[in-house]
Design a protein around this motif. Structure first.
Motif, PDB file in Angstrom:
ATOM      1  N   SER A  97      -6.611 -28.414   6.133  1.00 57.50           N
ATOM      2  CA  SER A  97      -6.170 -27.036   6.538  1.00 57.50           C
ATOM      3  C   SER A  97      -4.830 -26.767   7.444  1.00 57.50           C
ATOM      4  N   ILE A 142      -1.146 -25.488   5.951  1.00 60.24           N
ATOM      5  CA  ILE A 142      -0.329 -24.236   6.736  1.00 60.24           C
ATOM      6  C   ILE A 142       0.910 -24.690   7.059  1.00 60.24           C
ATOM      7  N   SER A 202       4.290 -23.186   6.331  1.00 53.16           N
ATOM      8  CA  SER A 202       5.427 -22.498   7.407  1.00 53.16           C
ATOM      9  C   SER A 202       6.622 -22.953   7.372  1.00 53.16           C
ATOM     10  N   SER A 210      -0.767 -24.765  13.418  1.00 53.57           N
ATOM     11  CA  SER A 210      -1.308 -25.564  12.493  1.00 53.57           C
ATOM     12  C   SER A 210      -1.012 -26.976  12.788  1.00 53.57           C
TER      13      SER A 210
END
Length: 238
Positions: free
Chosen positions: A191, A195, A199, A225
């Motif tokens: 995860s 992200i 980004s 992240s």
């Protein structure tokens, strides 16, 4: 007087021939009764001990007696302090030289080189991101998007990067209590990296269209992240 001058024999001995009576000398005469030695079952006298030592010995015998009674009644026995000290010393001697961990005779599972490279690839990614972004990328982007306020913009970006480190304890606490079917660390690694990639793509668009403040917020999300993913990685290899 019973004896004459010059140490003569007593009168009763001279007249009736009765031997004189002398009271037996006792070394403990005049002392208290509890200080006198007592005879043991074998007929020998026990050594004389002081009042303080006797009280301590009686207390130790009482504690040992109560402990044995409690143990027989169905509980843990209360052992005398001297016995506890001896038992603790024996336990320390037994545990000396022993260490935790797998036994040397046990066969440890082998790890392939491919798995080792994949695990450490995230550490390389983490170091490369911080080294390149903090030293090379951010000064250039601050000068490109914040003309005239490059120093303030660069300082703000670096402060956001430092604040993003505070999520690591929270991510570690959540990872330790994670019950996902993939494990406790893999969900945070996947995860966080997902992200991070999104980004970075959005940061490229903000840089292209000179959205300076959007770039700063996307940088903050990317750093958050990345720290989440690195926390999962640290828990995986530790």
């Amino acid at each position: 007087a019973l004896s004459g001058p010059g140490g003569c024999k007593p009168v009763c001995h001279r007249i009736w021939g009765v031997p004189p009576f002398h009271p037996p000398f006792h070394p403990y005469a005049g002392s208290e009764e509890e200080d006198m030695p007592r005879k043991s079952t074998s007929g020998h006298r026990e050594p004389l001990i002081g009042a303080g030592e006797k009280e301590a010995a009686e207390r130790e015998r009482d504690v040992a007696g109560r402990g044995s009674e409690d143990g027989r009644a169905g509980g843990e026995a209360t052992v005398a302090p001297s016995l506890l000290a001896a038992r603790s010393s024996q336990d320390r001697e037994q545990w000396v030289g022993m260490s935790e961990g797998p036994n040397d005779d046990e066969e440890r599972p082998s790890v392939s080189w491919a798995r080792i490279v994949c695990i450490n690839a995230h550490a390389f990614n983490y170091g490369l991101f911080y080294a390149s972004v903090g030293v090379i990328l951010l000064p250039v982007e601050a000068a490109n998007m914040f003309k005239g306020n490059e120093a303030i913009a660069l300082a703000a970006m670096l402060v956001l990067g430092g604040i993003s480190q505070l999520i690591s304890p929270v991510a570690g606490y959540s990872s330790d209590r994670c019950s996902h079917r993939w494990g406790r660390r893999i969900p945070f690694i996947l995860s966080g990296n997902s992200i991070l990639f999104i980004s970075l793509g959005c940061m490229y668009l903000a840089r292209t269209y000179l959205y300076g403040y959007s770039y700063m917020m996307l940088l903050f999300v990317a750093m958050l992240s990345l720290n989440v993913a690195y926390t999962g990685f640290a828990g995986l290899v530790s």
